[in-house]
Enzyme design. Structure first.
Site, PDB file in Angstrom:
ATOM      1  CE  LYS A 277      -0.464   0.831   4.900  1.00 46.66           C
ATOM      2  NZ  LYS A 277      -1.286   1.415   5.947  1.00 46.66           N
ATOM      3  CB  THR A 278       4.060   2.213   1.664  1.00 45.63           C
ATOM      4  OG1 THR A 278       3.616   1.787   2.948  1.00 45.63           O
ATOM      5  CG2 THR A 278       4.861   3.495   1.819  1.00 45.63           C
TER       6      THR A 278
ATOM      7  CG  ASP B 192      -1.630   4.745   5.691  1.00 42.47           C
ATOM      8  OD1 ASP B 192      -2.400   3.812   5.372  1.00 42.47           O
ATOM      9  OD2 ASP B 192      -0.400   4.587   5.826  1.00 42.47           O
ATOM     10  CD  GLU B 193      -2.075   1.674   9.204  1.00 41.12           C
ATOM     11  OE1 GLU B 193      -3.081   0.960   9.386  1.00 41.12           O
ATOM     12  OE2 GLU B 193      -0.959   1.207   8.930  1.00 41.12           O
TER      13      GLU B 193
ATOM     14  NE  ARG C 159       1.717  -8.500  10.991  1.00 40.41           N
ATOM     15  CZ  ARG C 159       1.423  -7.608  10.058  1.00 40.41           C
ATOM     16  NH1 ARG C 159       2.257  -6.625   9.796  1.00 40.41           N
ATOM     17  NH2 ARG C 159       0.305  -7.690   9.354  1.00 40.41           N
TER      18      ARG C 159
ATOM     19  CD  GLN D 226      -3.183  -5.435   8.778  1.00 42.02           C
ATOM     20  OE1 GLN D 226      -2.140  -5.363   9.416  1.00 42.02           O
ATOM     21  NE2 GLN D 226      -3.235  -5.192   7.480  1.00 42.02           N
TER      22      GLN D 226
END
Length: 752
Positions: free
Chosen positions: A38-39, A227-228, A611, A258
């Site tokens: 996504k970044t 974001d987030e 992770r 998340q």
């Protein structure tokens, strides 16, 4: 918009990332799964806006941390290769709001040079508030820290002092807190100061009350990215909605799967209901994962699909399928730690590096048993997002009390806790006593009664006398106790437990858990050695806590909570403590809020699984020492949600420290796990292998009608033992089946 996008290499973007970059106008919801790149998509999107003629100062990109903001800013600058890119507003919510408030402060009654108070500043203001309102600073049920925490949560929900009582039950405590909230805000305003929670609160109020100001910033920020987004609270949500109200060029990026910060105010409904707020929103799903093997992703998908509060999506990858997930059924937390340490040790011999490994767990207290086993294997590690167990403040404080009982001449230990909890003994008085003791060539502690006799302390005499009497009482009352009992009695009589219980913060709850873990450590030490003495236990702690000799370079195993691991990735991951009541947590299982909290626990499990890049281990312990007592926890339901063919159970042929054989092999599903370990899962009748709850009887049976505070009247469908409690399943008309822990559920039998 048109443009050549010359700086963007679309060959490096997958089709959905490309769509996210090119969909520039109107509301856009980008559901970015774990490890979906996504970044890169976000920075490319900003670059595309710039290259299509959007002025950089018209773009607002909001992140949650300064680190993330800096990374995004650097990547945009590198991608665009133009100095003007630095004019894009890339910042955290709070940084952006401070910039706005500096310019507009006068409109909300502040000078533009307002101060921003840190927690210590806020505590000093609150102390003055307590003094003015004649509130007792010694009242352990209403503390400065607790009041600040409650007011902070209130501001996050955009509730002003004038509206406070309208949103609360209106009891005596609420009345008191309402007065404190009003006076606290008044004093901040007098000081031309804002606390951290005020920053967003006042920015939203500024926009709501000043249409011209709002219109100015709506014109300025024609393109907004957040974001987030799944981590936004009510105040942040209102802020974004106001800013994007005119042009609606709002792009929010996040992953509802998340969303794991509900306990600190994040509202998952913000992302789930985005299309209700913006009916013409374009939804783009980034589901291709660049991090993990397909096996790991399949496990994560199978767990998270059991949540109802989510958008439908599934991660996939072009990476290799990867090896099978490994799982281990441990006898206890020590065997769990031993297995993990042994597995890492063997992997190092086969070419792995220590830094390849991360051990994740639900609560900070779990690190203690894991740390000790790593130390025994001489495996270097570092604790991220926290402090090593024996270095944590509460453990050092209680440890200092214990050292005084064993050795009152330990000046360092006495000075550490002479004013912990607060007793009104300041640094000046301590230094005065220190000089007095030095002149008489005696220990700091033994100087107290002599100094009292000489009138050294003046008005502070009572405080020193109280401390001395406390220690003498502890010495007398604990002389025949075991080390476990001494810890419990010391933590209680010193006021330490009361202090933490009345703070009412998440940090305080964690510190209480850590003290419980120290109690468990003492209990285990007694069981394994037969030594009940305090001196023996202190020697054991000194040995296992001596970790300073281990390397602090980067090549170390990483230990951290699952919350701390969000956003990170590792080649090899262990998730420890997959047990009912631990993960998912006991609080989520007994919540009256349906299964909302349980779904957040499942999202946390999903975060943990994703992770891992290459290898994943899942472990649970059949028994675990908690609060100084042996608990028989059932395997976590999350284990059952992973298909059999994805898990290989590692055989356990060791014996424990008492010479009792472990199970010869661990099974794959709950039914067989329960059968082999003497545990139950959703049983209709009490299992004879589970200790019945002590001093607790149910007032109802299966088939009875009961009333629940939130759901009304329902029918009891099932009752199953759950450690020292019962899990009760109740069916409610129109609301489905809900599960409660009997002790805390407030279920009341209804006579038919």
């Amino acid at each position: 918009m048109e443009g050549n996008n010359k700086m963007i290499d679309f060959e490096k973007l997958n089709p959905m990332q490309k769509k996210a970059v090119l969909q520039q106008d109107g509301p856009v919801l980008i559901l970015a799964g774990a490890g979906s790149g996504k970044t890169g998509a976000l920075t490319s999107r900003v670059a595309a806006l710039l290259e299509n003629g959007v002025r950089p100062w018209s773009i607002l990109a909001i992140t949650f941390t300064n680190k993330a903001a800096k990374e995004m800013r650097d990547r945009i600058t590198a991608l665009v290769n133009d100095e003007s890119a630095k004019d894009v507003w890339v910042s955290t919510f709070h940084s952006a709001c401070v910039r706005i408030l500096r310019r507009e402060a006068v409109k909300i009654g502040f000078d533009r040079n307002f101060s921003i108070y840190d927690p210590d500043d806020c505590a000093r203001v609150m102390k003055d508030v307590f003094s003015k309102l004649n509130l007792n600073l010694a009242d352990k049920t209403f503390t400065i820290k607790g009041a600040l925490a409650e007011i902070g949560r209130t501001k996050d929900e955009m509730i002003s002092p004038s509206d406070f009582l309208k949103k609360r039950d209106g009891g005596e405590r609420d009345e008191k807190l309402s007065l404190v909230y009003r006076e606290y805000q008044s004093r901040l305003r007098q000081n031309n100061a804002l606390d951290f929670d005020d920053i967003i609160f006042y920015t939203v109020r500024l926009f709501e009350q000043n249409h011209e100001v709002l219109e100015y910033y709506q014109e300025k920020f024609k393109y907004i990215m957040v974001d987030e987004y799944q981590d936004t609270n009510t105040g942040q949500y209102e802020l974004v909605k106001l800013l994007a109200g005119k042009y609606k060029n709002l792009c929010v990026v996040g992953d509802d799967d998340q969303s794991i910060y509900g306990w600190r105010g994040a509202n998952i409904r913000n992302i789930l209901d985005f299309e209700k707020d913006f009916p013409d929103a374009v939804v783009i799903k980034l589901e291709q994962n660049y991090r993990s093997t397909q096996t790991i992703l399949d496990a994560a998908n199978n767990v998270i699909k059991n949540n109802s509060e989510r958008k439908d999506k599934a991660l996939w990858t072009e990476n290799e399928k990867g090896g099978i997930i490994k799982a281990y059924c441990a006898d206890n937390e020590y065997d769990e730690g031993r297995f993990i340490a042994k597995t890492i040790d063997e992997a190092i011999e086969n070419g792995r590096e220590y830094k390849d490994f991360a051990i994740l767990y639900r609560t900070n207290a779990q690190s203690r048993a894991l740390e000790e086993q790593l130390i025994r294997k001489e495996i270097p590690y570092r604790l991220c997002g926290g402090i090593r167990f024996y270095d944590r403040k509460e453990i050092r404080d209680i440890h200092s009390y214990l050292k005084i009982l064993s050795n009152p001449n330990d000046d360092v230990a006495v000075k550490r806790i002479i004013n912990t909890p607060k007793r009104g003994i300041g640094d000046t008085s301590v230094e005065k006593l220190n000089q007095y003791a030095a002149e008489k060539e005696i220990s700091f502690y033994s100087a107290i009664p002599l100094a009292l006799g000489d009138g050294l302390f003046g008005r502070n005499a009572k405080s020193f006398e109280s401390f001395y009497e406390l220690v003498e009482r502890l010495k007398k009352e604990t002389s025949d106790m075991t080390s476990q009992q001494i810890i419990e009695e010391t933590a209680k009589l010193s006021g330490y437990i009361n202090m933490l219980e009345n703070e009412g913060t998440e940090e305080a709850k964690t510190r209480l858990e850590n003290i419980d873990e120290l109690v468990s450590k003492a209990s285990e030490y007694i069981s394994s050695t037969g030594d009940i003495s305090l001196d023996g236990f202190l020697q054991e702690v000194a040995l296992v806590a001596d970790v300073d000799s281990y390397s602090e370079n980067e090549n170390t195993v990483v230990l951290m909570t699952l919350h701390s691991a969000k956003g990170l990735e590792f080649p090899c991951v262990f998730i420890a403590g997959l047990e009912e009541g631990l993960f998912p947590s006991h609080r989520s299982m007994m919540s009256l809020d349906g299964d909302h909290e349980l779904q957040e626990e499942r999202r946390l499990c999903y975060v943990g699984i994703t992770r891992a890049r290459e290898e994943l281990w899942l472990t649970f312990a059949k028994t675990r020492m908690q609060h100084g007592e042996m608990k028989y926890n059932r395997p976590s339901r999350f284990l059952d949600e992973i298909p059999n063919d994805m898990i290989k159970w590692i055989k356990n042929e060791r014996t424990n420290s008492f010479g009792i054989p472990f199970a010869s092999a661990a099974p794959k599903k709950f039914s067989s796990i329960a059968a082999s370990s003497g545990l139950s899962y959703g049983l209709k009748k009490p299992d004879a292998n589970i200790p019945a709850p002590k001093d607790f009887e149910l007032s109802f049976v299966v088939g009875d009608k009961v009333r629940a505070p939130k759901y009304g009247i329902g029918t009891v469908k099932n009752i199953a033992p759950a450690g020292a409690d019962f899990e009760v399943e109740v069916s409610f008309t129109g609301k489905g089946n809900k599960k409660f822990m009997a002790r805390l559920s407030k279920l009341i039998k209804i006579e038919q």
